[in-house]
Motif scaffolding. Sequence first.
Motif, PDB file in Angstrom:
ATOM      1  N   MET A  19       0.826  -1.198   0.000  1.00  8.83           N
ATOM      2  CA  MET A  19       0.000   0.000   0.000  1.00  8.83           C
ATOM      3  C   MET A  19       0.865   1.255   0.000  1.00  8.83           C
ATOM      4  SD  MET A  19      -3.150  -0.242  -0.457  1.00  8.83           S
ATOM      5  CE  MET A  19      -3.387   1.427  -1.042  1.00  8.83           C
ATOM      6  N   SER A  20       1.988   1.228   0.708  1.00  6.05           N
ATOM      7  CA  SER A  20       2.905   2.361   0.697  1.00  6.05           C
ATOM      8  C   SER A  20       3.419   2.615  -0.712  1.00  6.05           C
ATOM      9  CB  SER A  20       4.082   2.101   1.646  1.00  6.05           C
ATOM     10  OG  SER A  20       3.636   1.946   2.977  1.00  6.05           O
ATOM     11  N   LEU A  21       3.723   1.545  -1.424  1.00  5.00           N
ATOM     12  CA  LEU A  21       4.202   1.661  -2.799  1.00  5.00           C
ATOM     13  C   LEU A  21       3.118   2.229  -3.711  1.00  5.00           C
ATOM     14  CD1 LEU A  21       6.766   1.028  -4.427  1.00  5.00           C
ATOM     15  CD2 LEU A  21       5.782  -1.211  -4.964  1.00  5.00           C
ATOM     16  N   VAL A  22       1.885   1.767  -3.519  1.00  6.93           N
ATOM     17  CA  VAL A  22       0.774   2.257  -4.341  1.00  6.93           C
ATOM     18  C   VAL A  22       0.553   3.747  -4.111  1.00  6.93           C
ATOM     19  CG1 VAL A  22      -1.737   2.146  -4.651  1.00  6.93           C
ATOM     20  CG2 VAL A  22      -0.389   0.044  -4.553  1.00  6.93           C
ATOM     21  N   PHE A  23       0.516   4.175  -2.853  1.00 13.15           N
ATOM     22  CA  PHE A  23       0.331   5.596  -2.561  1.00 13.15           C
ATOM     23  C   PHE A  23       1.477   6.425  -3.139  1.00 13.15           C
ATOM     24  CE2 PHE A  23      -2.599   4.448   1.098  1.00 13.15           C
ATOM     25  CZ  PHE A  23      -3.702   5.091   0.555  1.00 13.15           C
ATOM     26  N   ALA A  24       2.708   5.923  -3.012  1.00 15.21           N
ATOM     27  CA  ALA A  24       3.852   6.657  -3.562  1.00 15.21           C
ATOM     28  C   ALA A  24       3.708   6.836  -5.065  1.00 15.21           C
ATOM     29  CB  ALA A  24       5.148   5.914  -3.225  1.00 15.21           C
ATOM     30  N   GLY A  25       3.301   5.780  -5.761  1.00 16.62           N
ATOM     31  CA  GLY A  25       3.147   5.868  -7.204  1.00 16.62           C
ATOM     32  C   GLY A  25       2.042   6.814  -7.628  1.00 16.62           C
ATOM     33  N   ASN A  26       0.945   6.812  -6.892  1.00  7.70           N
ATOM     34  CA  ASN A  26      -0.179   7.681  -7.238  1.00  7.70           C
ATOM     35  C   ASN A  26       0.151   9.158  -7.039  1.00  7.70           C
ATOM     36  OD1 ASN A  26      -2.292   6.018  -8.191  1.00  7.70           O
ATOM     37  ND2 ASN A  26      -2.666   5.271  -6.117  1.00  7.70           N
ATOM     38  N   PHE A  27       0.895   9.464  -5.999  1.00  6.15           N
ATOM     39  CA  PHE A  27       1.097  10.865  -5.643  1.00  6.15           C
ATOM     40  C   PHE A  27       2.279  11.509  -6.346  1.00  6.15           C
ATOM     41  CE2 PHE A  27      -1.995   9.886  -2.486  1.00  6.15           C
ATOM     42  CZ  PHE A  27      -2.600  11.103  -2.208  1.00  6.15           C
ATOM     43  N   VAL A  28       3.142  10.734  -6.979  1.00  2.82           N
ATOM     44  CA  VAL A  28       4.233  11.359  -7.719  1.00  2.82           C
ATOM     45  C   VAL A  28       3.681  12.152  -8.898  1.00  2.82           C
ATOM     46  CG1 VAL A  28       4.731   9.412  -9.282  1.00  2.82           C
ATOM     47  CG2 VAL A  28       6.561  10.981  -8.622  1.00  2.82           C
ATOM     48  N   SER A  29       2.599  11.660  -9.523  1.00  7.45           N
ATOM     49  CA  SER A  29       1.979  12.404 -10.625  1.00  7.45           C
ATOM     50  C   SER A  29       1.305  13.673 -10.119  1.00  7.45           C
ATOM     51  CB  SER A  29       0.950  11.518 -11.339  1.00  7.45           C
ATOM     52  OG  SER A  29       1.558  10.345 -11.840  1.00  7.45           O
ATOM     53  N   LEU A  30       0.651  13.580  -8.961  1.00  8.15           N
ATOM     54  CA  LEU A  30       0.038  14.775  -8.377  1.00  8.15           C
ATOM     55  C   LEU A  30       1.085  15.822  -8.034  1.00  8.15           C
ATOM     56  CD1 LEU A  30      -2.633  13.271  -5.936  1.00  8.15           C
ATOM     57  CD2 LEU A  30      -3.066  14.527  -8.047  1.00  8.15           C
ATOM     58  N   GLY A  31       2.271  15.368  -7.622  1.00 14.15           N
ATOM     59  CA  GLY A  31       3.340  16.280  -7.254  1.00 14.15           C
ATOM     60  C   GLY A  31       3.863  17.096  -8.419  1.00 14.15           C
ATOM     61  N   ILE A  32       3.655  16.620  -9.626  1.00 21.91           N
ATOM     62  CA  ILE A  32       3.985  17.399 -10.827  1.00 21.91           C
ATOM     63  C   ILE A  32       2.780  18.215 -11.277  1.00 21.91           C
ATOM     64  CG2 ILE A  32       4.640  17.249 -13.261  1.00 21.91           C
ATOM     65  CD1 ILE A  32       6.925  16.669 -11.339  1.00 21.91           C
ATOM     66  N   LEU A 178       4.033   6.882 -16.050  1.00 23.16           N
ATOM     67  CA  LEU A 178       4.653   5.592 -16.361  1.00 23.16           C
ATOM     68  C   LEU A 178       5.113   4.913 -15.073  1.00 23.16           C
ATOM     69  CD1 LEU A 178       5.631   3.635 -18.549  1.00 23.16           C
ATOM     70  CD2 LEU A 178       7.777   4.928 -18.629  1.00 23.16           C
ATOM     71  N   ALA A 179       5.692   5.684 -14.156  1.00 18.63           N
ATOM     72  CA  ALA A 179       6.090   5.130 -12.860  1.00 18.63           C
ATOM     73  C   ALA A 179       4.875   4.669 -12.073  1.00 18.63           C
ATOM     74  CB  ALA A 179       6.874   6.175 -12.072  1.00 18.63           C
ATOM     75  N   THR A 180       3.773   5.412 -12.163  1.00 15.18           N
ATOM     76  CA  THR A 180       2.540   5.038 -11.463  1.00 15.18           C
ATOM     77  C   THR A 180       2.031   3.681 -11.926  1.00 15.18           C
ATOM     78  OG1 THR A 180       1.919   7.360 -11.179  1.00 15.18           O
ATOM     79  CG2 THR A 180       0.161   5.727 -10.969  1.00 15.18           C
ATOM     80  N   VAL A 181       2.029   3.463 -13.236  1.00 19.71           N
ATOM     81  CA  VAL A 181       1.579   2.176 -13.779  1.00 19.71           C
ATOM     82  C   VAL A 181       2.438   1.045 -13.221  1.00 19.71           C
ATOM     83  CG1 VAL A 181       1.385   0.788 -15.875  1.00 19.71           C
ATOM     84  CG2 VAL A 181       0.598   3.163 -15.877  1.00 19.71           C
TER      85      VAL A 181
END
Length: 417
Positions: A19-32, A178-181
Amino acid sequence: MVSHPPISSDPKRRFDRRMSLVFAGNFVSLGIFFPFFPVWLAHEGLNGEEIGLILALQIGLRVLVCPPVLRLADRSRDRAHLLIATSVASLAAASVYTIVEGYTQILVATLVLAAVWCPAIPLSDAIALSGVRRLGSDYGRSRLWGSLSFILANVVGGVALGHLGPGGFPLVLSLTFLATVAVTLFAPRMGRPLRASPLPLSPSQEPWLPQRSLTSRLRRLAPAPDLRRLLPFLLAIALIQASHALLNGFASLVWARLGYSAMEIGCFWAIGVIAEVVLFRLAAKPLRRFGVRSFLIAAALTASARWTLLTFDLGLLGFAVLQTAHALTFAATHVSLQSLIGSSVAENRFGAAQGLSFALQTILMAAATLGGGLLYETIFSSAFYAMAAMALTAFAILLLAPQPQSEGSGGKTSEPS
């Protein structure tokens, strides 16, 4: 309770890591997207009113798309499958920004991205709350990794766009999706959402009405009784979160207009999310001690003060200190929402609850973004006074709202038939 095969020899630890990995992947796109999308829109020649309209319309579209998708997820074989599909579709939609030109094309591309991207965070939250319910996971400790990735994206994005210029935004955003996927493929598979024994005011206790009657059709548009009792708190939460509209859409433009560099703007965003991470890490015990209402009252009052102070040029240090208030204005509000849903709603209704909250937040966010864009065009940073008024409205609702009733685990759980 029907037993489940263990996710691993240590189900909770494995769930938390994934779950930590999933949240990290989702929020990197939001951070841009959050800090740099408005800057790119301005680079493409759009004015404040056009930027506000694009931001408001894409937020408003989410209200139509996200709730039905989340209700579908409640009936799905596994919410993770739908989460993976949204991440792949978001990558495809974000890549379109590399070829669009002009207001109309950008608007259409943004609406498509909003439609396929919007379920990602609520779906992740619903999966995380299943882990809280079944395995005793700590939501905040998993969610903080999303905030950390948001910080990393703020800083790295600021550096990258400082070198590439605002025109490099579409490429950077596509790379983050791409990282999120890649990381979403590791989302925990929890199986079908568990069905709980009836709670007070659960949907099954509604009086029977003929399905073809107009009254029945109208009632189906309203929140179910188990969610209706939470409406005052959900509305207050939505007002506090929607009061961030001007921050999300125009704070970067305000700071740029005051002379701050892209790197400094990225650091402002990062400081806010660092404070958010600290609160997510430490929130569990004080939230249990003081309760949802106290957390939300603190959030509403802090938000009102924060938006008022943003009408002034506080200087580099002043803005850096003020950004630490994000811990209360956003993170405390979000943790309170998840605590409210996790303690008051059955697991197989998590999606519906997230969808209702999302709808309230996005409707108010769209209105605040559109209105904020118009105000920004005429009165610049003084538009933040309108955001302060929204937060004070939430404070008034919280003072009048009855204390939410906890249903504990939401009833005994069993596999859906």
